[in-house]
Design a protein around this motif. Structure first.
Motif, PDB file in Angstrom:
ATOM      1  N   PHE A 137       0.855  -1.188   0.000  1.00 21.55           N
ATOM      2  CA  PHE A 137       0.000   0.000   0.000  1.00 21.55           C
ATOM      3  C   PHE A 137       0.886   1.232   0.000  1.00 21.55           C
ATOM      4  CE2 PHE A 137      -2.337  -3.358   2.232  1.00 21.55           C
ATOM      5  CZ  PHE A 137      -3.497  -3.412   1.479  1.00 21.55           C
ATOM      6  N   ARG A 138       0.524   2.196  -0.815  1.00 21.79           N
ATOM      7  CA  ARG A 138       1.347   3.391  -0.977  1.00 21.79           C
ATOM      8  C   ARG A 138       0.972   4.522  -0.031  1.00 21.79           C
ATOM      9  NH1 ARG A 138       0.239   1.755  -6.048  1.00 21.79           N
ATOM     10  NH2 ARG A 138      -1.342   3.366  -6.343  1.00 21.79           N
ATOM     11  N   ASP A 139      -0.068   4.315   0.788  1.00 15.33           N
ATOM     12  CA  ASP A 139      -0.488   5.404   1.669  1.00 15.33           C
ATOM     13  C   ASP A 139       0.005   5.202   3.103  1.00 15.33           C
ATOM     14  OD1 ASP A 139      -2.096   3.234   1.944  1.00 15.33           O
ATOM     15  OD2 ASP A 139      -3.997   4.312   1.872  1.00 15.33           O
ATOM     16  N   GLY A 140       1.183   4.627   3.234  1.00 13.44           N
ATOM     17  CA  GLY A 140       1.861   4.575   4.521  1.00 13.44           C
ATOM     18  C   GLY A 140       1.099   3.843   5.607  1.00 13.44           C
ATOM     19  N   HIS A 141       0.852   4.568   6.720  1.00 13.77           N
ATOM     20  CA  HIS A 141       0.187   3.971   7.887  1.00 13.77           C
ATOM     21  C   HIS A 141      -1.232   4.500   8.035  1.00 13.77           C
ATOM     22  CE1 HIS A 141       4.598   4.123   9.503  1.00 13.77           C
ATOM     23  NE2 HIS A 141       4.435   3.211   8.564  1.00 13.77           N
ATOM     24  N   SER A 142      -1.889   4.777   6.934  1.00 19.12           N
ATOM     25  CA  SER A 142      -3.232   5.345   6.998  1.00 19.12           C
ATOM     26  C   SER A 142      -4.210   4.366   7.626  1.00 19.12           C
ATOM     27  CB  SER A 142      -3.718   5.723   5.593  1.00 19.12           C
ATOM     28  OG  SER A 142      -3.984   4.557   4.837  1.00 19.12           O
ATOM     29  N   GLU A 143      -5.336   4.877   8.071  1.00 17.94           N
ATOM     30  CA  GLU A 143      -6.379   4.032   8.657  1.00 17.94           C
ATOM     31  C   GLU A 143      -6.874   2.996   7.652  1.00 17.94           C
ATOM     32  OE1 GLU A 143      -7.794   4.199  11.971  1.00 17.94           O
ATOM     33  OE2 GLU A 143      -5.844   5.191  12.159  1.00 17.94           O
ATOM     34  N   ALA A 144      -6.954   3.389   6.387  1.00 14.98           N
ATOM     35  CA  ALA A 144      -7.424   2.458   5.358  1.00 14.98           C
ATOM     36  C   ALA A 144      -6.437   1.298   5.190  1.00 14.98           C
ATOM     37  CB  ALA A 144      -7.595   3.200   4.031  1.00 14.98           C
ATOM     38  N   THR A 145      -5.133   1.609   5.207  1.00 11.74           N
ATOM     39  CA  THR A 145      -4.121   0.552   5.087  1.00 11.74           C
ATOM     40  C   THR A 145      -4.163  -0.390   6.275  1.00 11.74           C
ATOM     41  OG1 THR A 145      -2.616   1.831   3.699  1.00 11.74           O
ATOM     42  CG2 THR A 145      -1.638   0.114   5.046  1.00 11.74           C
ATOM     43  N   LEU A 146      -4.225   0.160   7.475  1.00 11.82           N
ATOM     44  CA  LEU A 146      -4.269  -0.665   8.687  1.00 11.82           C
ATOM     45  C   LEU A 146      -5.515  -1.546   8.696  1.00 11.82           C
ATOM     46  CD1 LEU A 146      -3.093   2.053  11.223  1.00 11.82           C
ATOM     47  CD2 LEU A 146      -1.782   0.047  10.474  1.00 11.82           C
ATOM     48  N   ARG A 147      -6.644  -0.976   8.308  1.00 16.40           N
ATOM     49  CA  ARG A 147      -7.883  -1.755   8.279  1.00 16.40           C
ATOM     50  C   ARG A 147      -7.785  -2.899   7.273  1.00 16.40           C
ATOM     51  NH1 ARG A 147     -12.896  -2.147  11.136  1.00 16.40           N
ATOM     52  NH2 ARG A 147     -14.337  -3.203   9.744  1.00 16.40           N
ATOM     53  N   ARG A 148      -7.235  -2.609   6.078  1.00 14.75           N
ATOM     54  CA  ARG A 148      -7.161  -3.657   5.049  1.00 14.75           C
ATOM     55  C   ARG A 148      -6.200  -4.760   5.467  1.00 14.75           C
ATOM     56  NH1 ARG A 148      -9.318  -6.997   2.702  1.00 14.75           N
ATOM     57  NH2 ARG A 148      -8.720  -7.680   0.618  1.00 14.75           N
ATOM     58  N   LEU A 149      -5.092  -4.418   6.102  1.00 17.28           N
ATOM     59  CA  LEU A 149      -4.166  -5.429   6.591  1.00 17.28           C
ATOM     60  C   LEU A 149      -4.840  -6.334   7.625  1.00 17.28           C
ATOM     61  CD1 LEU A 149      -0.895  -3.306   6.955  1.00 17.28           C
ATOM     62  CD2 LEU A 149      -1.300  -5.154   5.312  1.00 17.28           C
ATOM     63  N   ALA A 150      -5.623  -5.758   8.502  1.00 17.24           N
ATOM     64  CA  ALA A 150      -6.349  -6.545   9.498  1.00 17.24           C
ATOM     65  C   ALA A 150      -7.350  -7.479   8.833  1.00 17.24           C
ATOM     66  CB  ALA A 150      -7.059  -5.612  10.492  1.00 17.24           C
ATOM     67  N   GLU A 151      -8.021  -6.993   7.796  1.00 17.71           N
ATOM     68  CA  GLU A 151      -8.997  -7.830   7.079  1.00 17.71           C
ATOM     69  C   GLU A 151      -8.306  -9.000   6.374  1.00 17.71           C
ATOM     70  OE1 GLU A 151     -12.268  -4.287   6.096  1.00 17.71           O
ATOM     71  OE2 GLU A 151     -10.787  -4.900   4.582  1.00 17.71           O
ATOM     72  N   ILE A 152      -7.137  -8.744   5.776  1.00 16.17           N
ATOM     73  CA  ILE A 152      -6.402  -9.815   5.092  1.00 16.17           C
ATOM     74  C   ILE A 152      -5.952 -10.868   6.095  1.00 16.17           C
ATOM     75  CG2 ILE A 152      -4.302 -10.353   3.789  1.00 16.17           C
ATOM     76  CD1 ILE A 152      -4.587  -7.582   2.476  1.00 16.17           C
ATOM     77  N   ALA A 153      -5.472 -10.433   7.256  1.00 19.03           N
ATOM     78  CA  ALA A 153      -5.066 -11.380   8.295  1.00 19.03           C
ATOM     79  C   ALA A 153      -6.231 -12.271   8.707  1.00 19.03           C
ATOM     80  CB  ALA A 153      -4.522 -10.619   9.500  1.00 19.03           C
ATOM     81  N   LYS A 154      -7.413 -11.693   8.805  1.00 20.93           N
ATOM     82  CA  LYS A 154      -8.597 -12.472   9.174  1.00 20.93           C
ATOM     83  C   LYS A 154      -9.006 -13.416   8.045  1.00 20.93           C
ATOM     84  CE  LYS A 154     -13.392 -12.051  10.761  1.00 20.93           C
ATOM     85  NZ  LYS A 154     -14.486 -11.110  11.135  1.00 20.93           N
TER      86      LYS A 154
END
Length: 347
Positions: free
Chosen positions: A156-173
């Motif tokens: 993800f190119r938007d660093g540590h944005s809320e959208a990036t963090l949320r998507r990473l959590a969804e992928i882990a799940k």
């Protein structure tokens, strides 16, 4: 020169040197001299310096090849007990682009066992972006019998944005990972502290772990990736390959004219095939670095023998089959013990 070859094609055949034909200037470089120079320079150096051929030099300089990967559809929770690599022409993925050098390919496995087992582990590794145009790269790897399976890989190119963090959590799940790891060099482990609330929000409070790295990055990545790749211990999902290539093309279009230009440098496979041990070899190495983190995690378990595991599974299945056979076997009537009423009673 061409007229000489047309008149005598034998000039193109190796005689003294093993890498070329007859000398083009025998007064300066005779056969014996070329033999000595080949022994001194080595094959790659001789071809580069005396034949202006860079192919062997490139092969030694860029040792990581996509042809050493195994490309196949990887189920989310199970995998074949044994997967065998083979560079058979009929196994080439002709619909997948080659981002390596000329002659490189992507191959399907030459053999997969009919038996499947659940993965013995599943981990998400994350490399938080530092600054500028770096990506926050991630990879989901799963493990079975000495083989690492890549289920997801991207950035993800938007660093540590809320959208990036949320998507990473969804992928882990979605991937049901057992552990989420992140490089702790940047921000002293702060990235995972930011990610953990999002893991809880999606209903997946999985374990997390920081890890630190040291030493020259290029040498470290090469040392981790090269042995696993050349032993054909890395299986990558077909969809992951397509997504990696497509995302790089989209990034190139969006960032055209910037420091990334229209290249494929954001592709993990491009980074893989263009890595050298020279400092600064890659302008962007985020996805390759996170692959190295994953392989470092699994390295202690990669000595498992897939063939031995397949034999053990077959033995277990045979024992279970025998147990079921004996459990359901009907004992013949004539072999039963006859008790009889009043037997042994005096009359």
């Amino acid at each position: 020169m061409k007229a000489d070859i047309d008149a005598n094609p034998a000039l193109m055949k190796a005689t003294g040197s093993t890498l070329g034909g007859a000398p083009t200037d025998p007064d300066r470089f005779h056969e014996t001299d070329l033999m000595e120079r080949e022994a001194e320079w080595g094959a790659a150096g001789f071809q580069l310096q005396f034949m202006l051929d860079t192919s062997l030099s490139d092969a030694e300089r860029f040792p990581l090849k996509t042809r050493d990967l195994i490309v196949m559809d990887v189920p989310p929770e199970v995998a074949p007990v044994r997967v065998a690599w083979g560079a058979a022409p009929e196994k080439v993925h002709k619909d997948l682009d080659n981002v390596g050098f000329d002659g490189d390919r992507l191959y399907a496995p030459i053999f997969t066992s009919a038996d499947f087992q659940p993965f013995s582990g599943s981990v998400m590794d994350i490399d938080p972006s530092g600054r500028g145009s770096d990506e926050t790269a991630y990879i989901v790897t799963k493990f079975l019998n000495g083989v690492v399976f890549i289920r997801r890989w991207g950035g993800f190119r938007d660093g540590h944005s809320e959208a990036t963090l949320r998507r990473l959590a969804e992928i882990a799940k979605e991937e049901k990972v057992n552990l989420v790891r992140a490089e702790g060099n940047f921000g002293d482990g702060m990235f995972l502290r930011l990610l953990e609330p999002h893991l809880r929000a999606v209903g997946y409070p999985v374990a997390t772990e920081d890890h630190k790295v040291s030493g020259q990055k290029e040498v470290r990545m090469m040392g981790l990736i090269r042995p696993a790749l050349q032993q054909h211990r890395i299986v990558i999902d077909t969809t992951v390959v397509r997504d990696d290539l497509q995302s790089a093309k989209r990034a190139a279009q969006l960032l055209k004219g910037s420091d990334r230009g229209s290249s494929m440098e954001t592709s993990g496979l491009y980074q893989l095939t263009h890595l050298t041990e020279a400092r600064g070899a890659l302008k962007h190495d985020d996805r390759l670095d996170v692959l190295a983190h994953a392989l470092a995690y699994w390295s202690s378990r990669m000595n498992a023998d897939a063939h031995e595991a397949e034999l053990k599974l077959k033995e277990a299945q045979d024992r279970e089959f025998e147990r079921l056979i004996f459990q359901t076997q009907v004992i013949p009537v004539h072999s039963r013990r006859k008790t009889g009423r009043g037997r042994g009673r005096r009359r």
